[in-house]
Design an enzyme around this catalytic site. Sequence first.
Site, mmCIF file in Angstrom:
data_model
loop_
_atom_site.group_PDB
_atom_site.id
_atom_site.type_symbol
_atom_site.label_atom_id
_atom_site.label_comp_id
_atom_site.label_asym_id
_atom_site.label_seq_id
_atom_site.Cartn_x
_atom_site.Cartn_y
_atom_site.Cartn_z
ATOM 1 N N SER A 91 1.053 -1.417 0.203
ATOM 2 C CA SER A 91 0.115 -0.045 -0.213
ATOM 3 C C SER A 91 0.930 1.306 -0.076
ATOM 4 C CB SER A 91 -0.834 0.160 1.303
ATOM 5 O OG SER A 91 -1.242 1.529 1.405
ATOM 6 N N ASN A 115 -7.987 -10.565 -1.370
ATOM 7 C CA ASN A 115 -7.302 -11.642 -2.159
ATOM 8 C C ASN A 115 -6.296 -12.316 -1.204
ATOM 9 O OD1 ASN A 115 -8.396 -11.439 -4.725
ATOM 10 N ND2 ASN A 115 -6.870 -9.926 -5.497
ATOM 11 N N TYR A 161 -6.576 6.531 2.304
ATOM 12 C CA TYR A 161 -5.710 5.901 3.136
ATOM 13 C C TYR A 161 -6.406 5.535 4.267
ATOM 14 C CZ TYR A 161 -1.245 4.562 5.242
ATOM 15 O OH TYR A 161 -0.190 3.937 6.061
ATOM 16 N N LYS A 165 -7.567 1.517 5.055
ATOM 17 C CA LYS A 165 -6.798 0.537 6.103
ATOM 18 C C LYS A 165 -7.719 0.062 6.960
ATOM 19 C CE LYS A 165 -2.505 0.724 5.107
ATOM 20 N NZ LYS A 165 -1.791 -0.571 4.805
ATOM 21 N N TYR A 175 -12.511 -12.360 9.063
ATOM 22 C CA TYR A 175 -12.223 -13.761 8.465
ATOM 23 C C TYR A 175 -11.891 -14.430 9.751
ATOM 24 C CZ TYR A 175 -12.270 -13.803 3.313
ATOM 25 O OH TYR A 175 -12.852 -13.736 2.122
ATOM 26 N N THR A 191 7.670 5.239 10.606
ATOM 27 C CA THR A 191 8.708 4.640 10.661
ATOM 28 C C THR A 191 9.609 5.384 9.497
ATOM 29 O OG1 THR A 191 7.491 2.658 11.505
ATOM 30 C CG2 THR A 191 9.536 2.069 10.372
ATOM 31 N N ARG A 202 7.729 12.189 2.337
ATOM 32 C CA ARG A 202 7.569 11.962 3.918
ATOM 33 C C ARG A 202 8.699 12.922 4.697
ATOM 34 N NH1 ARG A 202 6.031 5.585 4.815
ATOM 35 N NH2 ARG A 202 7.305 5.419 2.925
HETATM 36 P P1 NAD Z 1 6.006 1.868 0.647
HETATM 37 O O1 NAD Z 1 5.403 2.897 -0.482
HETATM 38 O O2 NAD Z 1 7.875 1.971 0.484
HETATM 39 O O3 NAD Z 1 5.914 0.349 0.292
HETATM 40 C C1 NAD Z 1 4.675 -0.085 -0.071
HETATM 41 C C2 NAD Z 1 4.977 -1.089 -1.309
HETATM 42 O O4 NAD Z 1 3.702 -1.738 -1.708
HETATM 43 C C3 NAD Z 1 5.592 -0.483 -2.637
HETATM 44 O O5 NAD Z 1 6.849 -1.226 -2.930
HETATM 45 C C4 NAD Z 1 4.777 -0.505 -3.603
HETATM 46 O O6 NAD Z 1 5.174 -0.388 -4.811
HETATM 47 C C5 NAD Z 1 3.657 -1.714 -3.027
HETATM 48 N N1 NAD Z 1 2.383 -1.788 -3.706
HETATM 49 C C6 NAD Z 1 1.596 -0.863 -3.760
HETATM 50 N N2 NAD Z 1 0.528 -1.317 -4.052
HETATM 51 C C7 NAD Z 1 0.595 -2.410 -4.721
HETATM 52 C C8 NAD Z 1 -0.181 -3.358 -5.202
HETATM 53 N N3 NAD Z 1 -1.360 -3.181 -5.774
HETATM 54 N N4 NAD Z 1 0.402 -4.458 -5.866
HETATM 55 C C9 NAD Z 1 1.481 -4.901 -5.211
HETATM 56 N N5 NAD Z 1 2.318 -4.060 -4.521
HETATM 57 C C10 NAD Z 1 1.909 -2.912 -4.268
HETATM 58 O O7 NAD Z 1 5.612 1.966 2.053
HETATM 59 P P2 NAD Z 1 6.370 1.607 3.330
HETATM 60 O O8 NAD Z 1 6.463 2.847 4.285
HETATM 61 O O9 NAD Z 1 7.206 0.385 3.178
HETATM 62 O O10 NAD Z 1 4.825 0.993 4.097
HETATM 63 C C11 NAD Z 1 4.471 -0.381 4.128
HETATM 64 C C12 NAD Z 1 3.401 -0.724 4.739
HETATM 65 O O11 NAD Z 1 3.242 -0.352 6.155
HETATM 66 C C13 NAD Z 1 2.031 -0.013 4.241
HETATM 67 O O12 NAD Z 1 1.213 -0.964 4.136
HETATM 68 C C14 NAD Z 1 1.825 0.914 5.133
HETATM 69 O O13 NAD Z 1 0.317 1.701 5.042
HETATM 70 C C15 NAD Z 1 2.288 0.618 6.428
HETATM 71 N N6 NAD Z 1 3.063 1.859 7.151
HETATM 72 C C16 NAD Z 1 3.898 2.328 7.226
HETATM 73 C C17 NAD Z 1 4.369 3.358 8.091
HETATM 74 C C18 NAD Z 1 5.498 4.124 7.729
HETATM 75 O O14 NAD Z 1 5.774 5.084 8.511
HETATM 76 N N7 NAD Z 1 6.484 3.555 6.754
HETATM 77 C C19 NAD Z 1 3.268 3.886 9.126
HETATM 78 C C20 NAD Z 1 2.265 3.185 8.972
HETATM 79 C C21 NAD Z 1 1.750 2.271 8.041
HETATM 80 N N1 UDP Z 2 5.820 17.677 7.042
HETATM 81 C C1 UDP Z 2 6.573 18.785 6.943
HETATM 82 N N2 UDP Z 2 7.213 18.920 5.923
HETATM 83 C C2 UDP Z 2 7.620 18.072 4.833
HETATM 84 C C3 UDP Z 2 6.952 16.988 5.037
HETATM 85 C C4 UDP Z 2 5.994 16.693 6.080
HETATM 86 O O1 UDP Z 2 6.509 19.656 7.755
HETATM 87 O O2 UDP Z 2 8.302 18.430 4.037
HETATM 88 C C5 UDP Z 2 4.926 17.403 8.004
HETATM 89 C C6 UDP Z 2 3.528 17.060 7.437
HETATM 90 O O3 UDP Z 2 2.834 18.200 7.191
HETATM 91 C C7 UDP Z 2 3.043 16.347 8.980
HETATM 92 C C8 UDP Z 2 4.479 15.639 9.459
HETATM 93 O O4 UDP Z 2 5.428 16.195 8.943
HETATM 94 O O5 UDP Z 2 2.406 17.137 9.735
HETATM 95 C C9 UDP Z 2 4.687 14.268 9.043
HETATM 96 O O6 UDP Z 2 4.408 14.109 7.745
HETATM 97 P P1 UDP Z 2 4.531 12.685 6.814
HETATM 98 O O7 UDP Z 2 4.378 13.017 5.584
HETATM 99 O O8 UDP Z 2 6.403 12.249 7.013
HETATM 100 O O9 UDP Z 2 3.521 11.811 7.391
HETATM 101 P P2 UDP Z 2 2.017 11.633 8.351
HETATM 102 O O10 UDP Z 2 2.568 11.150 9.743
HETATM 103 O O11 UDP Z 2 1.563 12.985 8.251
HETATM 104 O O12 UDP Z 2 1.673 10.596 7.724
#
Ligand code: NAD
Ligand code: UDP
Length: 327
Positions: A91, A115, A161, A165, A175, A191, A202
Amino acid sequence: MAGTGIESQMENASCLVTGGAGFIGSHLCQILLEKGYLVYCLDNLLTGNISNIKPLEKNLSFRFFKTDITKDKWLRYFNNKKVNYIYHLASPASPPQYRRYSIETLLVNSLGTYNLLQLSKASGSRFLLASTSEVYGDPQEHPQKESYFGFVNPVGIRACYDESKRFAEAITMEYYRKYKLDIRIIRIFNTYGPNMQVTDGRVISNFITQAISGQSLTIYGSGRQTRSFCYVSDMVGGLIKAMEVKQTTGKILNLGNPEEVTIRNLADLILVLTGSSSKIVKLNKRFQDDPEKRKPDITLAKKLLGFHPQISLNEGLKISIDYFRNL
Ligand code: NAD
Ligand code: UDP
């Protein structure tokens, strides 16, 4: 491992990781391979990058499939294969990315999750859903416990989003109730670390790339909004524990680092750690419904998983700065 709650790993047990070429997914695939699993990585590279998994392709236990999990063609490949564990991470996760790919985000978290649950049902796989702190919306409870229902705008611009989710969580729980699937839902809080894309949008990747290239750091809004940042190795360790520990079946768990910081202080810290003389500019709020504060209550993860994040924000930022400098 009798008595630890962690099952001994089966010979050649297999894991399917969706979103495995993304930021968190690529680290997860790497650690699962190091633990001796056969790893099937599914990704359509929408927001991920093939370079994240290049180093893994040497490993004979790693199989990459470039496929869109919202379609069902790929499911046939797993018809006669045993998949022990499914980590569903696919995602978009960055706000600018899920805005750009809003429909894709809605579909991957709805159809894609469906799926994967069908596969889990057919194959008897354990299932982990990567959910998000965004299900709490702009929270009125602080820090956020798993019992909090959230404060979410169901039709706002973040809804593609947040709401998808929430749907993914709801169908996963259904399920569990209906088919007794061995599921767990993990609400991931912000993260960061290596393998984030430079163009990800981000805050940490933006601030670091701006600081090291001499551009101004862009603060959206007052800068008083808070986030709590977790280094990626802590997150991946927590995800694997959450899958392997039996007591997580049917549970919802927050994972993150409760070290809370304002976005303004984060900008200042990154300027210090990079030694940059970039300026800070304040711009309008980027998106409507931007959460004012966010911090996980991780009491449950501590209790069930012994989850204690090890990497401080200072340490994790230093590693991330080195990574972006070396790109
Ligand atoms: P990311 O965008 O780097 O990774 C997501 C991956 O999913 C990408 O490689 C993308 O190509 C793939 N993808 C998207 N749609 C797809 C599809 N239809 N089929 C196959 N692959 C698909 O994001 P991430 O930061 O690594 O996040 C991974 C997961 O963790 C996500 O589900 C996200 O919602 C969740 N998450 C991440 C954070 C964070 O801070 N990184 C915070 C909260 C939740
Ligand atoms: N943000 C910011 N400058 C940037 C990118 C993000 O001030 O260049 C802020 C954004 O508006 C939010 C916080 O930083 O308040 C965290 O944003 P991020 O996109 O990392 O993820 P979020 O926690 O909002 O999903």
